[in-house]
Design an enzyme around this catalytic site. Sequence first.
Site, short mmCIF file in Angstrom:
data_model
loop_
_atom_site.label_atom_id
_atom_site.label_comp_id
_atom_site.label_asym_id
_atom_site.label_seq_id
_atom_site.Cartn_x
_atom_site.Cartn_y
_atom_site.Cartn_z
N ASN A 66 0.83 -1.20 0.00
CA ASN A 66 0.00 0.00 0.00
C ASN A 66 0.86 1.25 0.00
OD1 ASN A 66 -2.69 -1.29 0.25
ND2 ASN A 66 -1.92 -1.96 2.26
N CYS A 75 -5.05 -8.30 -3.85
CA CYS A 75 -5.44 -7.06 -4.53
C CYS A 75 -6.16 -7.42 -5.83
CB CYS A 75 -4.21 -6.20 -4.83
SG CYS A 75 -4.60 -4.63 -5.63
N GLY A 76 -7.47 -7.22 -5.87
CA GLY A 76 -8.24 -7.64 -7.04
C GLY A 76 -7.88 -6.87 -8.29
N ASN A 77 -7.81 -5.54 -8.19
CA ASN A 77 -7.44 -4.74 -9.36
C ASN A 77 -6.00 -5.05 -9.76
OD1 ASN A 77 -9.91 -3.28 -9.66
ND2 ASN A 77 -9.38 -2.11 -7.84
N HIS A 168 -12.11 -6.92 5.21
CA HIS A 168 -13.05 -5.90 4.74
C HIS A 168 -14.22 -5.78 5.71
CE1 HIS A 168 -11.22 -5.58 0.71
NE2 HIS A 168 -10.94 -6.85 0.89
N ASN A 199 -10.09 -2.74 5.48
CA ASN A 199 -10.57 -1.92 4.36
C ASN A 199 -12.05 -1.67 4.61
OD1 ASN A 199 -8.14 -2.16 2.38
ND2 ASN A 199 -8.55 -4.27 3.02
N GLU A 217 -9.44 2.46 1.75
CA GLU A 217 -8.57 1.28 1.81
C GLU A 217 -7.57 1.35 2.97
OE1 GLU A 217 -6.65 -0.61 -1.37
OE2 GLU A 217 -8.06 0.09 -2.90
N ARG A 218 -7.36 0.21 3.58
CA ARG A 218 -6.27 0.06 4.55
C ARG A 218 -4.96 0.42 3.84
NH1 ARG A 218 -4.73 -5.85 6.92
NH2 ARG A 218 -4.41 -6.23 4.67
N CYS A 226 -11.64 -0.93 -5.53
CA CYS A 226 -10.99 -1.98 -4.74
C CYS A 226 -11.62 -3.30 -5.16
CB CYS A 226 -11.21 -1.71 -3.25
SG CYS A 226 -10.50 -2.95 -2.16
N THR A 228 -10.92 -6.58 -4.33
CA THR A 228 -11.28 -7.50 -3.23
C THR A 228 -12.45 -6.91 -2.45
OG1 THR A 228 -9.55 -6.44 -1.87
CG2 THR A 228 -9.00 -8.56 -2.94
N GLY A 229 -12.48 -5.57 -2.37
CA GLY A 229 -13.59 -4.91 -1.67
C GLY A 229 -14.92 -5.12 -2.38
N1 LIG Z 1 -5.49 -1.99 0.74
C1 LIG Z 1 -5.64 -3.44 0.63
C2 LIG Z 1 -4.76 -3.98 -0.52
C3 LIG Z 1 -5.22 -3.48 -1.90
C4 LIG Z 1 -6.58 -4.01 -2.26
C5 LIG Z 1 -7.30 -3.30 -3.41
N2 LIG Z 1 -6.63 -2.23 -4.06
C6 LIG Z 1 -7.93 -4.28 -4.40
O1 LIG Z 1 -8.04 -3.97 -5.60
O2 LIG Z 1 -8.36 -5.38 -3.94
C7 LIG Z 1 -5.22 -4.10 1.96
O3 LIG Z 1 -4.33 -3.59 2.64
O4 LIG Z 1 -5.80 -5.15 2.27
#
Ligand SMILES: N[C@H](CCC[C@H](N)C(=O)O)C(=O)O
Length: 284
Positions: A66, A75-77, A168, A199, A217-218, A226, A228-229
Site C-alpha cells: 500500500n 489485490c483484485g485490481n 473488509h 478496508n 482502503e487500509r 478496490c 477485493t472490496g
Molecule cells: N489496501 C488493501 C490492498 C489493496 C486491495 C485493493 N486495491 C484491491 O483492488 O483489492 C489491503 O491492505 O488489504
Amino acid sequence: MKIPFTKMHGLGNNYIYIDLFHTDLPEERLSELAVKMSNQNTGIGSDGMILIHPAEKAEVGMRIFNKDGSEGMNCGNGLRCTAKYAYETGIVNTKEFSIQTKANVVHAIVKVNEDKEVEEVTIDMGEPILQREQIPMLGETGTTVINEPFQVADEILHVTAVSMGNPHVVTMVDAIDEAPLTRLGSMMEKDERFPEGVNAEFIEVVSDEELHFRVWERGSGITEACGTGACAAVVAATLNNKVTKGKKVIVHLAGGDLVIEWKEDEHIWMTGGAETIASGIFYA
Ligand SMILES: N[C@H](CCC[C@H](N)C(=O)O)C(=O)O
C-alpha cells in the site's frame, strides 16, 4: 538505484508494477520503495507498489504494498493488471493461468483483442472467509459478522465483515453520496476491533443485481476502486439478502464497473478492465 517500472490501473486503482522476472529489489527496502514511488510530489504517484515475481505454486506471483508501505495480502485490481502484464510481456503464453498471492492461488482468464492486447480479465478469487477470528475481528470465536451494530465516533453502523485474504468491513447506506467515507474511514481502518486493520466499504443497494460502492482502503485511504472490496461487498449484500447468490452483480465503483458473481460452489468470480498507463525508470 534505477528501477524499471510500469504504471497500470484497474478502474483508477493505480499501482507501480515492478517486474521481478527481469529486475531485482532488496527485500529490506520494499516498504520504503513503495512509499517513495507512491508519493505524487517526489515519486511517481500511485496507490502503492505491486511486484510481479516468479512463484512456486503458479506461473506468476503478485505482492502488493500500500501507499503507506504496509504489505497487503491480496489485490483484485492488481490481479487483473498482473494478468494483463504477464500475458502481454510473454511471462505466460496461455490465456488461462494461475497467479499466486500471499493469500492464495487464483485462476486468471484474459480476453485478448486482435492486436494481442488484454482488454478484460476474469479472476476466480476463490472463497470468501467469514469466521470472525479469520477476518480477523475481535469478538466471539467461531461466529460470523452479519449486520452487526458497530459504533464509530458518534454513529452506530451495521456492518458485515468478510475476508478475501485481506480484511473488509462493509456498511450498507441508503445513498452512496452520503457515505461517511472521509469522516469515518480512517477511524474504521485503524479500529482496535480489527487487529490487522481493515478496508472499509460503503454500499448502496440499487437492485438484486446492482450496487453502488465506495471504499477507504487500509494503507491507501480513499481509492477509485478496490477489487477485493467489491467481492466482499457482494458477499455482504448476499448475506444480508439484498442480492442472490449465483447471479452476476454489477458493482459501480468510483472508477468504473466490475461484474462479480458469488457462485453456488462458493467461489467468487470478478471481471473487469486493466490498463497500462506508462513505463519508465524510477530513480530511488
Ligand atoms: N489496501 C488493501 C490492498 C489493496 C486491495 C485493493 N486495491 C484491491 O483492488 O483489492 C489491503 O491492505 O488489504
